[in-house]
Design a protein around this motif. Structure first.
Motif, PDB file in Angstrom:
ATOM      1  N   VAL A   1       0.836  -1.225  -0.037  1.00  0.00           N
ATOM      2  CA  VAL A   1       0.214  -0.144  -0.012  1.00  0.00           C
ATOM      3  C   VAL A   1       1.099   1.158   0.087  1.00  0.00           C
ATOM      4  O   VAL A   1       1.833   1.348   0.761  1.00  0.00           O
ATOM      5  CB  VAL A   1      -0.966   0.057   1.237  1.00  0.00           C
ATOM      6  N   TYR A   2       0.417   2.164  -0.836  1.00  0.00           N
ATOM      7  CA  TYR A   2       1.150   3.591  -0.973  1.00  0.00           C
ATOM      8  C   TYR A   2       0.212   4.685  -1.108  1.00  0.00           C
ATOM      9  O   TYR A   2      -0.862   4.495  -1.633  1.00  0.00           O
ATOM     10  CB  TYR A   2       2.139   3.570  -2.244  1.00  0.00           C
ATOM     11  N   PHE A   3       0.520   5.742  -0.212  1.00  0.00           N
ATOM     12  CA  PHE A   3      -0.311   6.720  -0.348  1.00  0.00           C
ATOM     13  C   PHE A   3       0.319   8.016  -0.913  1.00  0.00           C
ATOM     14  O   PHE A   3       1.705   8.038  -0.387  1.00  0.00           O
ATOM     15  CB  PHE A   3      -0.800   7.317   1.169  1.00  0.00           C
ATOM     16  N   MET A   4      -0.265   8.721  -1.974  1.00  0.00           N
ATOM     17  CA  MET A   4       0.286   9.654  -2.742  1.00  0.00           C
ATOM     18  C   MET A   4      -0.060  10.813  -2.652  1.00  0.00           C
ATOM     19  O   MET A   4      -1.606  11.086  -2.259  1.00  0.00           O
ATOM     20  CB  MET A   4       0.717   9.251  -4.111  1.00  0.00           C
ATOM     21  N   LYS A   5       0.573  12.051  -2.444  1.00  0.00           N
ATOM     22  CA  LYS A   5       0.014  13.468  -2.552  1.00  0.00           C
ATOM     23  C   LYS A   5       0.403  14.228  -3.559  1.00  0.00           C
ATOM     24  O   LYS A   5       1.582  13.950  -3.865  1.00  0.00           O
ATOM     25  CB  LYS A   5       0.486  14.064  -1.011  1.00  0.00           C
ATOM     26  N   GLY A   6      -0.367  15.144  -4.447  1.00  0.00           N
ATOM     27  CA  GLY A   6       0.159  15.820  -5.494  1.00  0.00           C
ATOM     28  C   GLY A   6       0.521  14.894  -6.723  1.00  0.00           C
ATOM     29  O   GLY A   6       1.686  15.028  -6.967  1.00  0.00           O
ATOM     30  N   ALA A   7      -0.262  13.980  -7.007  1.00  0.00           N
ATOM     31  CA  ALA A   7       0.142  12.762  -7.991  1.00  0.00           C
ATOM     32  C   ALA A   7      -0.479  13.161  -9.418  1.00  0.00           C
ATOM     33  O   ALA A   7      -1.578  13.638  -9.547  1.00  0.00           O
ATOM     34  CB  ALA A   7      -0.281  11.368  -7.572  1.00  0.00           C
ATOM     35  N   ARG A   8       0.394  12.563 -10.489  1.00  0.00           N
ATOM     36  CA  ARG A   8      -0.060  12.714 -11.830  1.00  0.00           C
ATOM     37  C   ARG A   8       0.071  11.392 -12.481  1.00  0.00           C
ATOM     38  O   ARG A   8       1.228  10.703 -12.254  1.00  0.00           O
ATOM     39  CB  ARG A   8       0.332  13.737 -12.467  1.00  0.00           C
ATOM     40  N   PHE A   9      -0.821  10.595 -13.019  1.00  0.00           N
ATOM     41  CA  PHE A   9      -0.422   9.520 -13.604  1.00  0.00           C
ATOM     42  C   PHE A   9      -0.869   9.474 -15.072  1.00  0.00           C
ATOM     43  O   PHE A   9      -1.854   9.976 -15.404  1.00  0.00           O
ATOM     44  CB  PHE A   9      -1.170   8.102 -12.842  1.00  0.00           C
ATOM     45  N   THR A  10       0.032   8.755 -15.918  1.00  0.00           N
ATOM     46  CA  THR A  10      -0.229   8.633 -17.379  1.00  0.00           C
ATOM     47  C   THR A  10       0.239   7.565 -18.156  1.00  0.00           C
ATOM     48  O   THR A  10       0.783   6.523 -17.305  1.00  0.00           O
ATOM     49  CB  THR A  10       0.388  10.132 -17.885  1.00  0.00           C
ATOM     50  N   THR A  11      -0.152   7.236 -19.375  1.00  0.00           N
ATOM     51  CA  THR A  11       0.449   6.207 -20.090  1.00  0.00           C
ATOM     52  C   THR A  11       1.550   6.545 -20.838  1.00  0.00           C
ATOM     53  O   THR A  11       2.282   6.016 -21.802  1.00  0.00           O
ATOM     54  CB  THR A  11      -0.504   5.440 -21.012  1.00  0.00           C
ATOM     55  N   SER A  12       1.912   7.920 -20.760  1.00  0.00           N
ATOM     56  CA  SER A  12       3.097   8.594 -21.648  1.00  0.00           C
ATOM     57  C   SER A  12       4.544   7.779 -21.211  1.00  0.00           C
ATOM     58  O   SER A  12       4.643   7.619 -19.992  1.00  0.00           O
ATOM     59  CB  SER A  12       2.991  10.169 -21.524  1.00  0.00           C
ATOM     60  N   LYS A  13       5.309   7.784 -22.376  1.00  0.00           N
ATOM     61  CA  LYS A  13       6.676   7.166 -21.941  1.00  0.00           C
ATOM     62  C   LYS A  13       7.306   8.306 -21.382  1.00  0.00           C
ATOM     63  O   LYS A  13       8.599   7.943 -20.535  1.00  0.00           O
ATOM     64  CB  LYS A  13       7.233   6.894 -23.387  1.00  0.00           C
ATOM     65  N   ASN A  14       7.284   9.559 -21.561  1.00  0.00           N
ATOM     66  CA  ASN A  14       8.007  10.689 -20.638  1.00  0.00           C
ATOM     67  C   ASN A  14       7.243  10.947 -19.519  1.00  0.00           C
ATOM     68  O   ASN A  14       6.484  11.889 -19.515  1.00  0.00           O
ATOM     69  CB  ASN A  14       8.306  11.612 -21.795  1.00  0.00           C
TER      70      ASN A  14
END
Length: 891
Positions: A190-203
């Motif tokens: 389990v991880y908790f994240m703050k101010g996260a962005r997730f994507t499928t971009s390679k960069n």
């Protein structure tokens, strides 16, 4: 004890001596230490530093003045480490400090960073990055545990409680890439994240799009649960937002809902397409149930399943059914029809059993399915006239001689005439060739040693039916059953050293379970055939002989010439066949009511293996095949040997002479040939038929040579030529149209590329550019491919002297840039004087997204479609798909 302490201090001194590199370092920000055990203890520890491994031997715990020896040490394993600059060991503070290119390995943890501090008293690890002389951060930490990898700016980790704080972490889970300002690792799962962005971009540092959220719960390999989420494209927030979201993440298949597509058509109103449920039944097979619904009452159902077992077999099954309603009930153009299609592909791994094989390739259903289906735009299948299927099983018995047995079911369906031919099944058995007079060892030479025989059996249950009677009891009513036994006895030998001769005697026996009896019906005043059920058989034999040779001719032009020599190979052959008359199998019947007109017939007429011949046959066959090749000087000056090129792959002449016929003994001469041009990029084939006999005013052949009737030596009755030219640039990989071939169409895109509307993530073009790491705004060399197909047929059987077909088909694709691709398929019919099927294709690679446009501007299947969406399957529902349904005519 003093001696051990002396060596430890001395070793620590040398470890602190490093290079003169100047780096500033960054450790994690100050924060409260992780919770330790509540018990108040003092620890006395002894340790040995063995090269780059730290081993804690024992731990002594003092409680209320008493000392107890605990067998378990502070560390539960060896710590391996290294650093370029220095590795400093502080035995008093229980610290190991690694600087510049630091690496630390402990249990299943791997940590690499610019600086690492290992505090085994607090059971914590600190890692950070370094600054070079220009102030740029380098050597970012990379933390790996098992298959999970995190790349933060800095990290603080307690290897006892498994908790961690990570700043600016970057991790990759399947197709997802996640970056968060602060990450708290609660435990291994389990991880908790703050101010996260997730994507499928390679960069991940500069993605073309991402989803931003303030709170994330991340369970590696299982799920991502987020709070308020906003879609950001090109660093510009969009109005698209969600209060919360759930993203399943797994390396294995999981069951779930498939979101349908929304669309509107003028004929059937609003529609939801391709919605359903995916069942992840096991690791070996799955099932997807999909459906379409239209507001006028039309609907469709599809069942798609794939299965595989390693080293055993693999395959897939597709069942499709559609109920189509046109217009509204009560209107004159109202119609209702049902169509279906069944596809099955199966292949067996040869490793499972080398002596047996099982395969299936099934494509059957309604003849108009691909012309009328609302869900698939399979243009190649629209233009194809045949659906075919085959299911076969074969096995071999390793006896002497070897025995082969196969069982096959076949299906062939003409989509225009809706006529279906099936064999359910075909049984074939054969015994390998035997040489009764040949020695066990040594070569087989001469007439007697080459005498051989074998046995073949073929049995069929043949069914001929129509589309409307398919899968109904009537289709089996006129089934034909038969068995054919054949025993060929043959030999081959040399004559005068240069001539190869062969002779064979073939014995055939045919069994039928149904014959006919022909008679004249006075009531209906016509000849009728009555089926006679029961076993019946006939036996025939024939003799054949052949002789041939090979003649080589070489024309030399000189070693200093561009064309050094031309080689001509001729293979003439003469064949003879003889079969006696089997008139004993023929009976007579009255062809009229008076009984005066008597005709002959055989009760075996209409059988699947034919009937015995009434007239004897005695004929000769003549054939001549030619090949031409040349030796030329190679354009590459470094090559010493001349280059061989094929001038004419084949040039064949064949005819026959019937010695048993009273008239028209000579058969028409058949001339055919083919070659490859332009470095084997162009295939050219031609054929013509030349008849030596003349025809009368009614167009019938007469027993007069054409030259004696005032014409030429031969009369051309038909001729055809085909040219196929396929060329591409060296860096263009052509995509094979697999779905088109599976549906009965072509593997190329001359009839357009196939678009399966149930899965728009697949590109219409090749994906070779995605494999390239270098991005270019433009290309000074444009990758491209071109495919041409030209066909012309001339007919003059009855002096009509006209071109019956003459068409040119073209398909071309190119990449204008690494991201833009365009393609076109079109053609022209010179007889009908019109443009044939035309399709225009356009695609833009938007890195993580893909956009395409497909347009059929005119014809029977006018259509356009636009699509833009995310490539990754985990976010495949984020798309915009707009299209017009092809014009359909329900028949």
């Amino acid at each position: 004890m003093r001696t051990n302490l002396f060596y430890i201090v001395l070793l620590a001194y040398f470890l602190t001596i490093g290079s003169s590199k100047s780096y500033s370092q960054e450790l994690p920000k100050e924060s409260k230490p992780f919770p330790a055990n509540n018990q108040q203890t003092k620890a006395k520890e002894t340790s040995d530093l063995e090269g780059s491994e730290l081993v804690i031997k024992e731990k002594v715990t003092v409680i209320n003045g008493d000392s107890l020896k605990n067998k378990k040490g502070v560390l539960e394993g060896k710590v391996r480490y290294k650093a370029k600059n220095y590795a400093r060991f502080d035995n008093k503070k229980k610290l190991i400090t690694l600087n510049d290119g630091a690496e630390l390995y402990y249990q299943d943890y791997e940590l690499k960073a610019g600086i690492i501090v290992f505090d085994y008293q607090k059971e914590e690890v600190y890692a950070g990055r370094l600054k070079d002389s220009t102030g740029k951060y380098i050597q970012y930490p990379v933390f790996k545990q098992g298959s999970n990898v995190i790349e933060p700016d800095s990290i603080r980790f307690n290897y006892k409680t498994k908790k961690a704080l990570v700043w600016n972490s970057k991790t990759e889970q399947g197709e997802f890439r996640v970056k968060a300002e602060i990450t708290k690792k609660e435990n291994d799962s389990v991880y908790f994240m703050k101010g996260a962005r997730f994507t499928t971009s390679k960069n991940i540092d500069d993605p073309e799009y991402y989803f931003y959220t303030s709170r994330v719960k991340f369970v590696p390999g299982k799920k991502v649960v987020v709070g308020p989420t906003n879609l950001v494209i090109a660093n510009v927030p969009t109005p698209l937002a969600l209060p919360f979201a759930f993203f399943p993440m797994t390396e294995t298949s999981r069951s779930g809902v498939i979101i349908p597509n929304y669309n509107y058509t003028n004929q059937r109103g609003y529609t939801l397409q391709n919605g359903g449920y995916y069942f992840a039944l096991s690791d070996n097979y799955d099932l997807a149930v999909l459906g379409d619904y239209y507001t006028n009452g039309s609907y469709g159902l599809r069942f798609e399943s794939s299965y595989a077992k390693k080293y055993k077999f693999s395959g897939n099954v597709n069942l499709r059914y559609e109920n189509l309603i046109n217009s509204e009930r009560g209107y004159p153009d109202y119609s209702k029809t049902t169509i279906y299609n069944i596809q099955w592909s199966h292949s067996k791994d040869s490793k499972s059993n080398p002596n047996s094989r099982f395969s299936a390739s099934v494509n059957l259903g309604s003849s108009r399915y691909f012309q009328q289906s609302l869900n698939q735009v399979n243009v190649g299948s629209n233009l194809n006239n045949t659906l075919s299927s085959s299911i076969s099983y074969s096995t071999s018995f390793e006896t002497v001689p070897k025995v082969n047995v196969s069982l096959t079911a076949t299906h062939s369906q003409n989509t225009q005439t809706q006529l279906i031919n099936m064999t359910l099944p075909t049984l074939q058995a054969s015994v390998d060739r035997m040489f009764p007079f040949a020695p066990k060892d040594g070569a087989k030479k001469g007439f007697f040693k080459n005498i051989n025989l074998q046995y073949n059996l073929r049995g069929e249950n043949r069914i001929t039916t129509t589309d409307s009677l398919f899968f109904k009891s009537e289709m089996f009513r006129d089934a034909l059953v038969g068995f054919q036994h054949s025993i060929p006895l043959s030999t081959n030998f040399k004559i005068f050293k240069y001539f190869s001769a062969s002779t064979s005697l073939n014995y055939n026996e045919v069994w039928y379970l149904k014959t006919i009896k022909r008679s004249f019906d006075l009531t209906e005043n016509k000849v009728i055939d009555t089926d006679v059920n029961g076993f019946d058989a006939f036996r025939t034999y024939n003799v054949s002989n052949s002789i041939g040779t090979t003649i080589y001719g070489t024309f030399n032009f000189g070693e200093d010439k561009r064309i050094k020599s031309i080689r001509h190979v001729m293979r003439p052959s003469i064949s003879h066949s003889y079969a006696p008359s089997f008139d004993k199998y023929y009976d007579t019947y009255a062809a009229d009511g008076s009984g005066n007109m008597i005709k002959e017939y055989t009760r075996f007429e209409g059988g699947i293996f034919g009937a015995p011949g009434k007239n004897y046959s005695n004929s000769l066959g003549f054939s001549l095949s030619n090949t031409f090749e040349a030796k030329v000087t190679d354009r590459d000056s470094t090559k010493t040997e001349p280059k061989k090129i094929m001038l004419l792959n084949n040039l064949n002449f064949s005819t026959g002479y019937d010695m048993a016929a009273d008239t028209l003994r000579w058969a028409p001469m058949r001339v055919s040939g083919g070659t490859q041009l332009f470095k084997q990029k162009m295939n050219l084939n031609f054929a013509t038929t030349l008849d030596p006999y003349a025809i009368d005013n009614n167009g019938r052949r007469i027993n007069t040579f054409n030259i004696d009737n005032g014409g030429s030596l031969f009369r051309m009755t038909s001729s055809n030529m085909t040219i196929n030219y396929a060329v591409a640039s060296t860096d263009f990989e052509k995509k094979e149209n697999k779905q088109g071939a599976k549906n009965g169409g072509r593997t190329d895109d001359l009839f357009g590329s196939n678009t399966d509307l149930s899965d728009r993530r697949e590109s219409q073009f090749t994906e070779e550019d995605e494999k390239k790491s270098v991005s270019e705004f433009y290309k000074y060399k444009l990758p491209w491919d071109l495919n041409l197909a030209y066909s012309i047929t001339y007919s003059n059987a009855r002096r009509e002297s006209k071109i019956t077909s003459n068409s040119l088909m073209v398909s071309a694709n190119t990449s204008l840039t690494t991201k833009w691709k365009v393609g076109v398929s079109t053609g022209y019919d010179f007889v009908q004087k019109g443009v044939t099927f035309t399709q225009l294709r356009l695609e833009r690679d938007l890195l993580s997204w893909r956009m395409d446009f497909n347009w059929v501007p005119f014809g029977d299947y006018t259509y356009w479609g636009f699509f833009i969406g995310i490539k990754a399957s985990v976010l495949s529902d984020i798309k915009w798909d707009k299209r017009s349904l092809p014009d359909r005519t329900l028949r």
